[in-house]
Design an enzyme around this catalytic site. Structure first.
Site, short mmCIF file in Angstrom:
data_model
loop_
_atom_site.label_atom_id
_atom_site.label_comp_id
_atom_site.label_asym_id
_atom_site.label_seq_id
_atom_site.Cartn_x
_atom_site.Cartn_y
_atom_site.Cartn_z
N ARG A 264 -9.53 -14.86 32.84
CA ARG A 264 -10.03 -15.83 31.86
C ARG A 264 -8.91 -16.71 31.35
NH1 ARG A 264 -12.64 -12.11 27.34
NH2 ARG A 264 -10.72 -10.94 27.79
N LEU A 265 -9.33 -17.76 30.62
CA LEU A 265 -8.40 -18.58 29.85
C LEU A 265 -8.42 -18.09 28.41
CD1 LEU A 265 -9.46 -22.17 31.09
CD2 LEU A 265 -7.74 -20.64 32.08
N HIS A 266 -7.25 -17.86 27.84
CA HIS A 266 -7.14 -17.42 26.45
C HIS A 266 -6.53 -18.56 25.63
CE1 HIS A 266 -7.91 -13.41 28.07
NE2 HIS A 266 -6.92 -13.63 28.93
N ASP B 213 3.66 -14.41 31.01
CA ASP B 213 2.85 -13.80 29.96
C ASP B 213 3.53 -12.56 29.41
OD1 ASP B 213 2.45 -12.57 32.45
OD2 ASP B 213 0.43 -11.87 31.93
N THR C 272 -6.46 -7.37 33.33
CA THR C 272 -6.82 -7.06 34.71
C THR C 272 -5.81 -6.08 35.29
OG1 THR C 272 -7.76 -9.27 34.95
CG2 THR C 272 -7.29 -8.05 36.97
#
Length: 268
Positions: free
Chosen positions: A13-15, A113, A136
């Site tokens: 996803r995009l956060h 990240d 993930t």
């Protein structure tokens, strides 16, 4: 510092985080974007030109989506190169790279990240610090009191492990992440619960082993969980090992964004 957006592009996803200066106003998640959106990103003139599917409804409540005479910058930390390329079309996109992170001992293939999360945790809670990111992938990333990367580990995350048996075997089902905080029965009497038991108890044993080893090196260190399954795994850990409840261990989902904030502060 004026308003800006933080974007962490994860594997699934995009956060997002909306900052007013140094303070987070709202966070949200959206799906990855398709390649067809690249031209729209390139043509953005104001904040309101951004694709509506990436904007949180909370932004409207906060009055953040009014047309402005400028574009808010987006600072990007990505582990998905194909998504990074799309967002670089945005005129005020700034991709954060490892060489600008104020930690020593970083190796060239460390995920941005992970670097930002340990930087954000250390700046907020103090070094040394260990970050456990349960997305993930399940990653462990630690830095010592001199802001030097100690190292870490990577293994498949909770959801990925639960799904993998269904995808790679003929007769076993894919299992979704449990939505309840109670642990499954260890000695299961049906196949779905047996998969849950095997994956969850093994994961918690691994986490406990890494946490214990870290505290042997740095007894007073803060340990921070983040990621989509972070809160759940921390609850499981505390349920199985109540002695961890009173130790310096917590769930904080915004560590990467705090790392972005520290990154920007270093240029002021």
């Amino acid at each position: 510092m004026k308003a800006w957006l933080g974007l962490e592009i994860g594997n699934s996803r995009l956060h997002w985080a909306w900052f007013a200066g140094e303070e987070i106003q709202v966070t949200w998640d959206t799906p990855h974007l398709s390649e067809s959106i690249e031209q729209q990103l390139a043509q953005c003139k104001t904040f309101a030109d951004l694709p509506q599917e990436i904007l949180s409804p909370d932004l409207n409540i906060l009055g953040r989506t009014a047309v402005r005479p400028y574009l808010e910058p987006i600072y990007i930390a990505s582990v998905v190169p194909s998504q990074t390329v799309l967002w670089q079309a945005y005129p005020e996109a700034h991709v954060i790279t490892l060489d600008k992170i104020s930690l020593s001992g970083i190796y060239s293939t460390l995920g941005i990240d992970r670097a930002l999360a340990v930087l954000g945790a250390g700046e907020t809670f103090g070094f040394p610090v260990l970050v456990i990111d349960a997305g993930t992938a399940l990653t462990f990333t630690g830095a010592d009191g001199d802001r030097c990367l100690v190292g870490g580990a990577i293994l498949p995350g909770l959801s990925l492990q639960l799904q993998s048996l269904g995808q790679k075997t003929a007769n076993l089902p894919s299992i979704t992440t449990p939505e309840i905080l109670s642990l499954p029965e260890r000695w299961a009497t049906n196949t779905p619960e047996a998969i849950q038991s095997g994956v969850i108890y093994t994961l918690i044993a691994s986490i406990r082993d890494f946490v214990t080893a870290w505290w042997e090196k740095f007894p007073d260190s803060q340990i921070c969980f983040k990621g989509g399954d972070g809160k759940l795994l921390l609850e499981y850990l505390r349920s199985l090992h109540p002695e961890f409840t009173d130790r310096k261990i917590m769930y904080e989902p915004n560590l990467t964004f705090w790392g972005m904030r520290s990154y920007l502060q270093s240029f002021q």
